[in-house]
Design an enzyme around this catalytic site. Structure first.
Site, PDB file in Angstrom:
ATOM      1  N   ASN A   1      -0.568   7.790  -7.445  1.00  0.00           N
ATOM      2  CA  ASN A   1      -0.813   9.237  -7.461  1.00  0.00           C
ATOM      3  C   ASN A   1       0.103   9.957  -8.434  1.00  0.00           C
ATOM      4  OD1 ASN A   1      -2.863  10.293  -5.395  1.00  0.00           O
ATOM      5  ND2 ASN A   1      -1.835   8.642  -4.322  1.00  0.00           N
TER       6      ASN A   1
ATOM      7  N   SER B   1       0.841  -1.209   0.000  1.00  0.00           N
ATOM      8  CA  SER B   1       0.000   0.000   0.000  1.00  0.00           C
ATOM      9  C   SER B   1       0.874   1.256   0.000  1.00  0.00           C
ATOM     10  CB  SER B   1      -0.959   0.005   1.185  1.00  0.00           C
ATOM     11  OG  SER B   1      -0.273   0.162   2.393  1.00  0.00           O
TER      12      SER B   1
ATOM     13  N   ARG C   1       0.455   3.448  -3.420  1.00  0.00           N
ATOM     14  CA  ARG C   1      -0.197   4.744  -3.237  1.00  0.00           C
ATOM     15  C   ARG C   1       0.627   5.862  -3.893  1.00  0.00           C
ATOM     16  NH1 ARG C   1       0.153   5.091   1.815  1.00  0.00           N
ATOM     17  NH2 ARG C   1      -1.803   4.112   2.386  1.00  0.00           N
TER      18      ARG C   1
END
Lengths: 101, 266
Positions: free
Chosen positions: B197, B189, B193
Protein backbone atom coordinates in the site's frame (compact mmCIF):
# COMPACT_ATOMS: atom_id res chain seq x y z
CA UNK A 1 -10.26 -11.86 55.72
CA UNK A 2 -13.07 -13.69 53.94
CA UNK A 3 -14.54 -10.35 52.89
CA UNK A 4 -11.56 -9.61 50.66
CA UNK A 5 -12.69 -10.07 47.08
CA UNK A 6 -10.73 -12.39 44.87
CA UNK A 7 -9.22 -10.71 41.79
CA UNK A 8 -11.40 -11.25 38.73
CA UNK A 9 -9.90 -13.67 36.24
CA UNK A 10 -10.42 -11.71 33.04
CA UNK A 11 -9.30 -14.65 30.93
CA UNK A 12 -12.22 -16.75 32.12
CA UNK A 13 -14.85 -14.01 32.27
CA UNK A 14 -14.13 -12.80 28.74
CA UNK A 15 -13.81 -16.20 27.15
CA UNK A 16 -17.36 -16.45 25.81
CA UNK A 17 -17.84 -12.76 25.16
CA UNK A 18 -18.52 -11.87 21.53
CA UNK A 19 -15.38 -10.52 19.90
CA UNK A 20 -16.45 -7.99 17.27
CA UNK A 21 -12.86 -7.00 16.52
CA UNK A 22 -12.21 -10.50 15.18
CA UNK A 23 -14.12 -9.23 12.15
CA UNK A 24 -11.02 -7.23 11.34
CA UNK A 25 -9.49 -10.50 10.21
CA UNK A 26 -11.96 -10.24 7.34
CA UNK A 27 -10.15 -7.10 6.22
CA UNK A 28 -7.13 -9.24 5.58
CA UNK A 29 -8.96 -12.16 3.95
CA UNK A 30 -7.72 -11.28 0.46
CA UNK A 31 -4.12 -10.74 1.42
CA UNK A 32 -4.24 -13.81 3.67
CA UNK A 33 -5.23 -15.91 0.64
CA UNK A 34 -2.43 -14.57 -1.55
CA UNK A 35 0.16 -14.74 1.20
CA UNK A 36 -0.77 -18.38 1.88
CA UNK A 37 0.12 -19.18 -1.75
CA UNK A 38 3.32 -17.10 -1.56
CA UNK A 39 4.25 -18.74 1.75
CA UNK A 40 3.61 -22.17 0.19
CA UNK A 41 5.97 -21.41 -2.70
CA UNK A 42 8.55 -19.95 -0.30
CA UNK A 43 8.57 -22.92 2.07
CA UNK A 44 8.63 -25.31 -0.90
CA UNK A 45 11.51 -23.36 -2.46
CA UNK A 46 13.51 -23.63 0.77
CA UNK A 47 12.82 -27.38 1.05
CA UNK A 48 13.82 -27.79 -2.61
CA UNK A 49 17.04 -25.89 -1.96
CA UNK A 50 17.93 -28.22 0.89
CA UNK A 51 16.95 -31.45 -0.89
CA UNK A 52 17.97 -30.25 -4.38
CA UNK A 53 14.65 -31.35 -5.86
CA UNK A 54 13.59 -28.11 -7.59
CA UNK A 55 10.72 -27.58 -8.46
CA UNK A 56 8.82 -30.52 -6.93
CA UNK A 57 8.23 -29.21 -3.40
CA UNK A 58 7.82 -25.63 -4.59
CA UNK A 59 4.89 -26.62 -6.81
CA UNK A 60 3.47 -29.09 -4.30
CA UNK A 61 3.57 -26.66 -1.38
CA UNK A 62 2.25 -23.90 -3.64
CA UNK A 63 -0.82 -26.05 -4.34
CA UNK A 64 -1.16 -26.82 -0.62
CA UNK A 65 -0.93 -23.09 0.12
CA UNK A 66 -3.70 -22.48 -2.42
CA UNK A 67 -5.92 -25.13 -0.82
CA UNK A 68 -5.11 -23.80 2.67
CA UNK A 69 -5.86 -20.24 1.52
CA UNK A 70 -9.29 -21.21 0.20
CA UNK A 71 -10.02 -23.13 3.39
CA UNK A 72 -8.90 -20.21 5.56
CA UNK A 73 -10.96 -17.63 3.67
CA UNK A 74 -13.97 -19.97 3.72
CA UNK A 75 -13.62 -20.33 7.48
CA UNK A 76 -13.42 -16.55 7.91
CA UNK A 77 -16.46 -15.95 5.73
CA UNK A 78 -18.43 -18.62 7.61
CA UNK A 79 -17.92 -16.53 10.74
CA UNK A 80 -19.23 -13.49 8.89
CA UNK A 81 -22.48 -15.34 8.11
CA UNK A 82 -23.07 -15.71 11.84
CA UNK A 83 -22.69 -12.01 12.43
CA UNK A 84 -25.71 -9.94 13.31
CA UNK A 85 -24.99 -6.72 11.41
CA UNK A 86 -27.23 -4.57 13.64
CA UNK A 87 -25.57 -5.42 16.91
CA UNK A 88 -22.26 -6.84 15.64
CA UNK A 89 -22.72 -9.82 17.94
CA UNK A 90 -22.10 -13.44 17.17
CA UNK A 91 -25.43 -15.26 16.78
CA UNK A 92 -25.51 -18.71 18.28
CA UNK A 93 -24.97 -21.28 15.53
CA UNK A 94 -27.79 -23.53 16.77
CA UNK A 95 -30.22 -20.62 17.03
CA UNK A 96 -29.54 -19.58 13.48
CA UNK A 97 -30.11 -23.16 12.31
CA UNK A 98 -33.47 -23.24 14.12
CA UNK A 99 -34.50 -20.01 12.42
CA UNK A 100 -33.78 -21.53 9.02
CA UNK A 101 -35.96 -24.55 9.85
CA UNK B 1 17.16 13.18 -15.88
CA UNK B 2 14.47 11.20 -17.67
CA UNK B 3 11.24 9.97 -16.13
CA UNK B 4 12.50 6.43 -15.59
CA UNK B 5 15.71 7.66 -13.94
CA UNK B 6 13.70 10.06 -11.77
CA UNK B 7 11.50 7.26 -10.44
CA UNK B 8 14.42 4.85 -10.04
CA UNK B 9 16.40 7.53 -8.19
CA UNK B 10 13.55 8.12 -5.73
CA UNK B 11 12.99 4.43 -5.12
CA UNK B 12 16.65 3.68 -4.34
CA UNK B 13 17.87 3.63 -0.75
CA UNK B 14 20.93 5.32 0.68
CA UNK B 15 22.97 2.22 1.43
CA UNK B 16 26.11 1.28 3.29
CA UNK B 17 27.81 -2.09 2.83
CA UNK B 18 27.34 -4.80 0.26
CA UNK B 19 25.42 -8.00 -0.34
CA UNK B 20 23.64 -9.46 2.68
CA UNK B 21 25.17 -6.82 4.97
CA UNK B 22 23.71 -3.87 3.10
CA UNK B 23 22.29 -1.32 5.53
CA UNK B 24 19.62 1.05 4.25
CA UNK B 25 20.79 4.04 6.26
CA UNK B 26 17.89 6.34 5.34
CA UNK B 27 15.35 3.78 6.54
CA UNK B 28 17.25 3.11 9.76
CA UNK B 29 17.91 6.76 10.62
CA UNK B 30 14.43 8.10 9.76
CA UNK B 31 12.55 5.31 11.56
CA UNK B 32 14.83 5.72 14.60
CA UNK B 33 14.27 9.50 14.57
CA UNK B 34 10.51 9.01 14.41
CA UNK B 35 10.70 6.53 17.28
CA UNK B 36 12.76 9.05 19.26
CA UNK B 37 10.14 11.70 18.47
CA UNK B 38 7.43 9.49 20.03
CA UNK B 39 9.55 8.97 23.15
CA UNK B 40 10.40 12.67 23.41
CA UNK B 41 6.82 13.90 22.97
CA UNK B 42 5.47 11.24 25.38
CA UNK B 43 8.06 12.13 28.04
CA UNK B 44 7.36 15.84 27.65
CA UNK B 45 3.61 15.32 27.81
CA UNK B 46 4.01 12.98 30.79
CA UNK B 47 5.58 15.77 32.82
CA UNK B 48 2.81 18.23 31.98
CA UNK B 49 -0.23 15.99 32.59
CA UNK B 50 -3.16 17.69 34.26
CA UNK B 51 -6.14 16.15 36.03
CA UNK B 52 -9.71 17.07 35.22
CA UNK B 53 -10.92 17.87 31.72
CA UNK B 54 -8.00 17.38 29.34
CA UNK B 55 -7.25 20.16 26.88
CA UNK B 56 -5.25 20.65 23.73
CA UNK B 57 -2.57 18.08 22.94
CA UNK B 58 -3.26 16.03 26.07
CA UNK B 59 -6.87 15.68 24.92
CA UNK B 60 -5.69 14.50 21.49
CA UNK B 61 -3.30 11.93 22.99
CA UNK B 62 -5.96 10.68 25.39
CA UNK B 63 -8.36 10.17 22.49
CA UNK B 64 -5.72 8.02 20.72
CA UNK B 65 -5.17 6.06 23.94
CA UNK B 66 -8.93 5.51 24.26
CA UNK B 67 -9.18 4.38 20.66
CA UNK B 68 -6.34 1.87 21.05
CA UNK B 69 -7.55 0.55 24.39
CA UNK B 70 -11.10 0.01 23.01
CA UNK B 71 -9.65 -2.02 20.16
CA UNK B 72 -7.48 -4.05 22.53
CA UNK B 73 -10.48 -4.76 24.78
CA UNK B 74 -12.57 -5.89 21.78
CA UNK B 75 -9.95 -8.04 20.10
CA UNK B 76 -7.86 -9.51 22.89
CA UNK B 77 -9.35 -12.08 25.28
CA UNK B 78 -8.36 -11.53 28.91
CA UNK B 79 -5.75 -9.12 30.09
CA UNK B 80 -2.09 -8.80 29.23
CA UNK B 81 -0.11 -5.72 30.23
CA UNK B 82 2.04 -5.99 27.09
CA UNK B 83 -0.70 -5.73 24.48
CA UNK B 84 -1.98 -2.15 24.86
CA UNK B 85 1.49 -0.50 24.90
CA UNK B 86 2.54 -2.69 21.97
CA UNK B 87 -0.58 -1.79 19.99
CA UNK B 88 -0.14 1.91 20.75
CA UNK B 89 3.52 1.84 19.74
CA UNK B 90 2.75 0.03 16.49
CA UNK B 91 -0.13 2.36 15.61
CA UNK B 92 1.73 5.62 16.30
CA UNK B 93 5.08 4.52 14.85
CA UNK B 94 3.62 3.03 11.66
CA UNK B 95 1.40 6.10 11.24
CA UNK B 96 4.36 8.46 11.60
CA UNK B 97 6.49 6.43 9.18
CA UNK B 98 3.61 6.39 6.69
CA UNK B 99 3.03 10.12 7.20
CA UNK B 100 6.50 10.84 5.79
CA UNK B 101 4.78 10.15 2.46
CA UNK B 102 2.86 13.42 2.83
CA UNK B 103 6.04 15.52 2.65
CA UNK B 104 6.64 16.66 -0.98
CA UNK B 105 8.56 13.87 -2.71
CA UNK B 106 11.49 16.03 -3.83
CA UNK B 107 11.89 18.25 -0.76
CA UNK B 108 13.96 16.12 1.64
CA UNK B 109 16.04 14.36 -1.07
CA UNK B 110 16.86 17.80 -2.55
CA UNK B 111 17.84 19.23 0.87
CA UNK B 112 19.99 16.16 1.48
CA UNK B 113 21.69 16.60 -1.88
CA UNK B 114 22.37 20.28 -1.10
CA UNK B 115 23.80 19.45 2.34
CA UNK B 116 26.02 16.62 1.12
CA UNK B 117 26.97 18.40 -2.11
CA UNK B 118 26.33 15.20 -4.06
CA UNK B 119 23.68 15.75 -6.73
CA UNK B 120 23.16 11.99 -7.11
CA UNK B 121 22.77 11.15 -3.40
CA UNK B 122 19.83 8.87 -2.65
CA UNK B 123 17.34 9.47 0.14
CA UNK B 124 14.15 7.44 0.52
CA UNK B 125 12.20 9.22 3.22
CA UNK B 126 9.31 6.79 3.82
CA UNK B 127 10.64 3.84 5.85
CA UNK B 128 7.52 1.72 5.19
CA UNK B 129 8.15 1.83 1.42
CA UNK B 130 11.31 -0.15 2.14
CA UNK B 131 10.25 -3.81 2.38
CA UNK B 132 12.74 -4.39 5.20
CA UNK B 133 10.81 -2.22 7.68
CA UNK B 134 7.34 -3.83 7.44
CA UNK B 135 8.87 -7.30 7.29
CA UNK B 136 11.08 -6.63 10.33
CA UNK B 137 8.05 -5.40 12.28
CA UNK B 138 6.02 -8.39 11.10
CA UNK B 139 8.81 -10.75 12.17
CA UNK B 140 8.88 -9.15 15.63
CA UNK B 141 5.11 -9.73 15.86
CA UNK B 142 5.62 -13.30 14.63
CA UNK B 143 8.16 -13.94 17.40
CA UNK B 144 5.57 -12.70 19.90
CA UNK B 145 2.89 -14.94 18.34
CA UNK B 146 5.22 -17.94 18.74
CA UNK B 147 6.01 -17.13 22.36
CA UNK B 148 2.32 -16.54 23.20
CA UNK B 149 1.38 -19.83 21.53
CA UNK B 150 3.97 -21.78 23.50
CA UNK B 151 3.14 -19.93 26.74
CA UNK B 152 -0.62 -20.51 26.55
CA UNK B 153 -0.94 -23.79 24.66
CA UNK B 154 2.26 -25.40 25.90
CA UNK B 155 4.80 -27.02 23.60
CA UNK B 156 2.69 -30.15 23.17
CA UNK B 157 -0.48 -28.13 22.59
CA UNK B 158 1.26 -26.08 19.91
CA UNK B 159 2.76 -29.21 18.32
CA UNK B 160 -0.71 -30.83 18.34
CA UNK B 161 -1.96 -27.87 16.32
CA UNK B 162 0.63 -28.68 13.66
CA UNK B 163 -0.15 -32.39 13.71
CA UNK B 164 -3.95 -32.51 13.71
CA UNK B 165 -5.03 -29.25 12.13
CA UNK B 166 -6.80 -28.77 9.69
CA UNK B 167 -7.53 -32.30 8.32
CA UNK B 168 -7.42 -34.47 11.46
CA UNK B 169 -5.19 -37.35 12.52
CA UNK B 170 -5.13 -39.25 9.18
CA UNK B 171 -3.33 -36.51 7.25
CA UNK B 172 -0.47 -35.65 9.61
CA UNK B 173 2.18 -34.86 6.92
CA UNK B 174 -0.25 -32.58 5.07
CA UNK B 175 -1.33 -30.97 8.34
CA UNK B 176 2.26 -30.15 9.31
CA UNK B 177 2.97 -28.53 5.93
CA UNK B 178 -0.32 -26.62 5.80
CA UNK B 179 -0.13 -25.33 9.36
CA UNK B 180 3.48 -24.31 8.77
CA UNK B 181 2.45 -22.43 5.62
CA UNK B 182 -0.42 -20.83 7.53
CA UNK B 183 1.90 -19.64 10.29
CA UNK B 184 4.46 -18.28 7.80
CA UNK B 185 1.72 -16.48 5.87
CA UNK B 186 0.75 -14.42 8.95
CA UNK B 187 3.86 -12.20 9.11
CA UNK B 188 4.09 -12.28 5.32
CA UNK B 189 0.59 -10.86 4.84
CA UNK B 190 1.13 -8.31 7.65
CA UNK B 191 4.36 -7.02 6.13
CA UNK B 192 3.44 -7.21 2.46
CA UNK B 193 0.10 -5.46 2.94
CA UNK B 194 1.71 -2.43 4.57
CA UNK B 195 4.61 -2.35 2.11
CA UNK B 196 2.37 -2.78 -0.96
CA UNK B 197 0.00 0.00 0.00
CA UNK B 198 2.72 2.46 0.92
CA UNK B 199 4.92 1.66 -2.08
CA UNK B 200 1.99 2.10 -4.46
CA UNK B 201 1.06 5.38 -2.75
CA UNK B 202 4.61 6.69 -3.07
CA UNK B 203 4.70 5.68 -6.72
CA UNK B 204 1.49 7.61 -7.44
CA UNK B 205 3.01 10.70 -5.75
CA UNK B 206 6.09 10.33 -7.97
CA UNK B 207 3.97 9.98 -11.10
CA UNK B 208 1.94 13.06 -10.17
CA UNK B 209 5.19 14.97 -9.50
CA UNK B 210 6.32 14.06 -13.03
CA UNK B 211 3.31 15.73 -14.67
CA UNK B 212 4.51 19.30 -14.37
CA UNK B 213 8.04 18.90 -13.18
CA UNK B 214 9.89 16.78 -15.67
CA UNK B 215 12.62 18.74 -17.41
CA UNK B 216 13.01 15.99 -19.98
CA UNK B 217 9.80 17.23 -21.64
CA UNK B 218 10.86 20.86 -21.45
CA UNK B 219 9.38 24.06 -20.06
CA UNK B 220 6.06 23.40 -21.85
CA UNK B 221 5.37 20.78 -19.21
CA UNK B 222 4.85 23.61 -16.71
CA UNK B 223 1.53 24.15 -18.49
CA UNK B 224 0.33 21.09 -16.58
CA UNK B 225 1.50 22.39 -13.19
CA UNK B 226 -2.04 23.37 -12.03
CA UNK B 227 -3.25 19.86 -12.85
CA UNK B 228 -0.36 18.48 -10.83
CA UNK B 229 -1.34 20.67 -7.84
CA UNK B 230 -4.98 19.53 -7.97
CA UNK B 231 -4.09 15.85 -8.36
CA UNK B 232 -1.45 16.08 -5.62
CA UNK B 233 -3.92 17.63 -3.21
CA UNK B 234 -6.56 15.02 -4.06
CA UNK B 235 -4.16 12.10 -3.63
CA UNK B 236 -2.76 13.63 -0.42
CA UNK B 237 -6.23 13.85 1.15
CA UNK B 238 -7.04 10.30 0.07
CA UNK B 239 -3.61 9.14 1.24
CA UNK B 240 -4.31 10.51 4.73
CA UNK B 241 -7.03 7.88 4.91
CA UNK B 242 -4.73 5.16 3.51
CA UNK B 243 -1.87 5.78 5.97
CA UNK B 244 -4.23 5.81 8.94
CA UNK B 245 -6.04 2.70 7.74
CA UNK B 246 -2.79 0.80 7.17
CA UNK B 247 -1.46 1.71 10.63
CA UNK B 248 -4.82 0.69 12.10
CA UNK B 249 -4.93 -2.65 10.23
CA UNK B 250 -1.36 -3.50 11.26
CA UNK B 251 -2.22 -2.74 14.90
CA UNK B 252 -5.54 -4.60 14.95
CA UNK B 253 -4.22 -7.69 13.17
CA UNK B 254 -1.32 -7.82 15.62
CA UNK B 255 -3.78 -7.79 18.52
CA UNK B 256 -6.03 -10.37 16.83
CA UNK B 257 -3.13 -12.74 16.05
CA UNK B 258 -1.80 -12.43 19.60
CA UNK B 259 -5.33 -12.94 20.92
CA UNK B 260 -5.68 -16.12 18.85
CA UNK B 261 -2.28 -17.29 20.09
CA UNK B 262 -3.25 -16.74 23.71
CA UNK B 263 -6.44 -18.82 23.52
CA UNK B 264 -5.71 -22.17 25.11
CA UNK B 265 -8.14 -24.17 22.92
CA UNK B 266 -7.54 -23.94 19.19
Amino acid sequence: MSEIKKPVDLTKSDKHKPKPALNFLLLGAGSMFTSMIVAGFLVGYLVDMVLKTTPIFMLGFGVLGFIGGIQKVHKLLEKMDLMDPASLKMVNKEESKKDVK
Amino acid sequence: MGTVEYIQHHLANNTVGEGFWTFNMDTIVISALLGALIVFVSARLGRQLTTGTPRGFQNFVESILDFVSTNVRDAFPGHNPLIAPLALTIFVWVWLMNAMDLIPVDLLPYLYQVITGDSHAHLKVVPTTDLNTPLAMALAVFALILSFNIKHKGIWGYTKMFLFHPFGKFFIPFNIVMTFIEEVSKPLSLGLRLFGNMFAGELVFLLIALIGGTLAVGAAALFWAPLQAVLDLGWLIFHLLVITLQAFIFMVLTIVYLGMASESDH
